[in-house]
Motif scaffolding. Structure first.
Motif, PDB file in Angstrom:
ATOM      1  N   PHE A  40      65.684  27.501  45.361  1.00 14.17           N
ATOM      2  CA  PHE A  40      66.313  26.253  44.950  1.00 14.17           C
ATOM      3  C   PHE A  40      65.715  25.126  45.787  1.00 14.17           C
ATOM      4  O   PHE A  40      65.267  25.346  46.907  1.00 14.17           O
ATOM      5  CB  PHE A  40      67.828  26.306  45.182  1.00 14.17           C
ATOM      6  N   GLU A  41      65.713  23.928  45.221  1.00 14.35           N
ATOM      7  CA  GLU A  41      65.295  22.734  45.964  1.00 14.35           C
ATOM      8  C   GLU A  41      66.498  21.808  46.074  1.00 14.35           C
ATOM      9  O   GLU A  41      67.153  21.507  45.077  1.00 14.35           O
ATOM     10  CB  GLU A  41      64.164  21.991  45.240  1.00 14.35           C
ATOM     11  N   ILE A  42      66.785  21.371  47.289  1.00 15.61           N
ATOM     12  CA  ILE A  42      67.845  20.400  47.524  1.00 15.61           C
ATOM     13  C   ILE A  42      67.176  19.040  47.665  1.00 15.61           C
ATOM     14  O   ILE A  42      66.293  18.873  48.509  1.00 15.61           O
ATOM     15  CB  ILE A  42      68.637  20.733  48.808  1.00 15.61           C
ATOM     16  N   GLN A  43      67.571  18.094  46.830  1.00 16.66           N
ATOM     17  CA  GLN A  43      67.054  16.724  46.893  1.00 16.66           C
ATOM     18  C   GLN A  43      68.100  15.848  47.562  1.00 16.66           C
ATOM     19  O   GLN A  43      69.225  15.740  47.078  1.00 16.66           O
ATOM     20  CB  GLN A  43      66.758  16.197  45.483  1.00 16.66           C
ATOM     21  N   ILE A  44      67.705  15.256  48.699  1.00 15.09           N
ATOM     22  CA  ILE A  44      68.617  14.421  49.482  1.00 15.09           C
ATOM     23  C   ILE A  44      67.895  13.133  49.848  1.00 15.09           C
ATOM     24  O   ILE A  44      66.908  13.178  50.595  1.00 15.09           O
ATOM     25  CB  ILE A  44      69.054  15.132  50.785  1.00 15.09           C
ATOM     26  N   ARG A  45      68.341  12.011  49.314  1.00 18.51           N
ATOM     27  CA  ARG A  45      67.761  10.703  49.652  1.00 18.51           C
ATOM     28  C   ARG A  45      66.231  10.707  49.675  1.00 18.51           C
ATOM     29  O   ARG A  45      65.613  10.178  50.581  1.00 18.51           O
ATOM     30  CB  ARG A  45      68.276  10.211  51.005  1.00 18.51           C
ATOM     31  N   GLY A  46      65.587  11.327  48.727  1.00 19.66           N
ATOM     32  CA  GLY A  46      64.133  11.351  48.683  1.00 19.66           C
ATOM     33  C   GLY A  46      63.514  12.480  49.490  1.00 19.66           C
ATOM     34  O   GLY A  46      62.296  12.618  49.514  1.00 19.66           O
ATOM     35  N   HIS A  47      64.327  13.252  50.165  1.00 23.34           N
ATOM     36  CA  HIS A  47      63.840  14.409  50.916  1.00 23.34           C
ATOM     37  C   HIS A  47      64.059  15.662  50.084  1.00 23.34           C
ATOM     38  O   HIS A  47      64.991  15.742  49.295  1.00 23.34           O
ATOM     39  CB  HIS A  47      64.580  14.556  52.246  1.00 23.34           C
ATOM     40  N   SER A  48      63.214  16.645  50.302  1.00 21.59           N
ATOM     41  CA  SER A  48      63.339  17.898  49.572  1.00 21.59           C
ATOM     42  C   SER A  48      63.393  19.054  50.567  1.00 21.59           C
ATOM     43  O   SER A  48      62.576  19.128  51.483  1.00 21.59           O
ATOM     44  CB  SER A  48      62.134  18.070  48.645  1.00 21.59           C
ATOM     45  N   VAL A  49      64.385  19.936  50.377  1.00 23.18           N
ATOM     46  CA  VAL A  49      64.535  21.104  51.232  1.00 23.18           C
ATOM     47  C   VAL A  49      64.600  22.331  50.328  1.00 23.18           C
ATOM     48  O   VAL A  49      65.409  22.377  49.412  1.00 23.18           O
ATOM     49  CB  VAL A  49      65.827  21.020  52.085  1.00 23.18           C
ATOM     50  N   ARG A  50      63.740  23.297  50.579  1.00 22.83           N
ATOM     51  CA  ARG A  50      63.751  24.536  49.795  1.00 22.83           C
ATOM     52  C   ARG A  50      64.713  25.525  50.423  1.00 22.83           C
ATOM     53  O   ARG A  50      64.776  25.659  51.647  1.00 22.83           O
ATOM     54  CB  ARG A  50      62.360  25.149  49.763  1.00 22.83           C
ATOM     55  N   VAL A  51      65.449  26.230  49.574  1.00 21.36           N
ATOM     56  CA  VAL A  51      66.364  27.287  49.994  1.00 21.36           C
ATOM     57  C   VAL A  51      65.958  28.554  49.254  1.00 21.36           C
ATOM     58  O   VAL A  51      65.626  28.508  48.065  1.00 21.36           O
ATOM     59  CB  VAL A  51      67.831  26.923  49.659  1.00 21.36           C
ATOM     60  N   ASP A  52      65.954  29.677  49.934  1.00 22.84           N
ATOM     61  CA  ASP A  52      65.554  30.953  49.332  1.00 22.84           C
ATOM     62  C   ASP A  52      66.234  32.074  50.116  1.00 22.84           C
ATOM     63  O   ASP A  52      66.774  31.851  51.203  1.00 22.84           O
ATOM     64  CB  ASP A  52      64.028  31.101  49.393  1.00 22.84           C
ATOM     65  N   GLU A  53      66.204  33.245  49.567  1.00 21.31           N
ATOM     66  CA  GLU A  53      66.734  34.428  50.243  1.00 21.31           C
ATOM     67  C   GLU A  53      65.574  35.217  50.849  1.00 21.31           C
ATOM     68  O   GLU A  53      64.441  35.153  50.366  1.00 21.31           O
ATOM     69  CB  GLU A  53      67.483  35.321  49.244  1.00 21.31           C
TER      70      GLU A  53
END
Length: 144
Positions: free
Chosen positions: A19-32
């Protein structure tokens, strides 16, 4: 911060457990991790949660040190246990290293870091609501 405010972020699926979390123009990938069926391309959501707590504590600690005109350089190490039934974090232990903190300020420093917004949220849980939106068809999931 004198008043409350509302913020929005978005999480989108990118295949598998990614999954990608989009926060104020930032992107953080989440995975198992691979041993849980993921691709291990990023931290898990639980790791981000613990990381958010540790980062919030570190930020409050640094702000305290700055206000007191003390040397910066806080490090926070988090250890945590995962519980079952229900699946949750059952324990989080934070070690806060503040090398420039005088012993006489330990108590006030601890009071400040204990009141970071993420830690406060753990003790005054927010109202969480779920609104399930579908593309025209009602999704029905029967849970045993």
């Amino acid at each position: 911060m004198a008043e409350s405010r509302s913020e929005t972020l978005r999480v989108a699926w990118h295949g598998g457990d990614r999954f990608e979390i989009q926060i104020r123009g930032h992107s953080v990938r989440v995975d198992e991790p691979k041993d849980f069926g993921g691709s291990d391309t990023g931290p898990t959501a639980t790791e981000l949660f613990v990381g958010s707590l540790a980062a919030c504590v570190a930020d409050c600690a640094e702000r305290y040190l700055h206000r007191c005109q003390l040397p910066a350089g806080v490090t926070v190490t988090a250890r945590y246990d995962l519980g079952l039934q229900p699946a949750r974090l059952s324990k989080v232990a934070l070690d806060v290293e503040a090398p420039g903190l005088p012993e006489g300020l330990r108590e006030s420093f601890t009071a400040v870091i204990r009141h970071c917004p993420v830690h406060n949220t753990l003790f005054r849980a927010p109202e969480v609501t779920f609104h399930v939106l579908t593309s025209g068809h009602e999704a029905v999931c029967h849970h045993p």
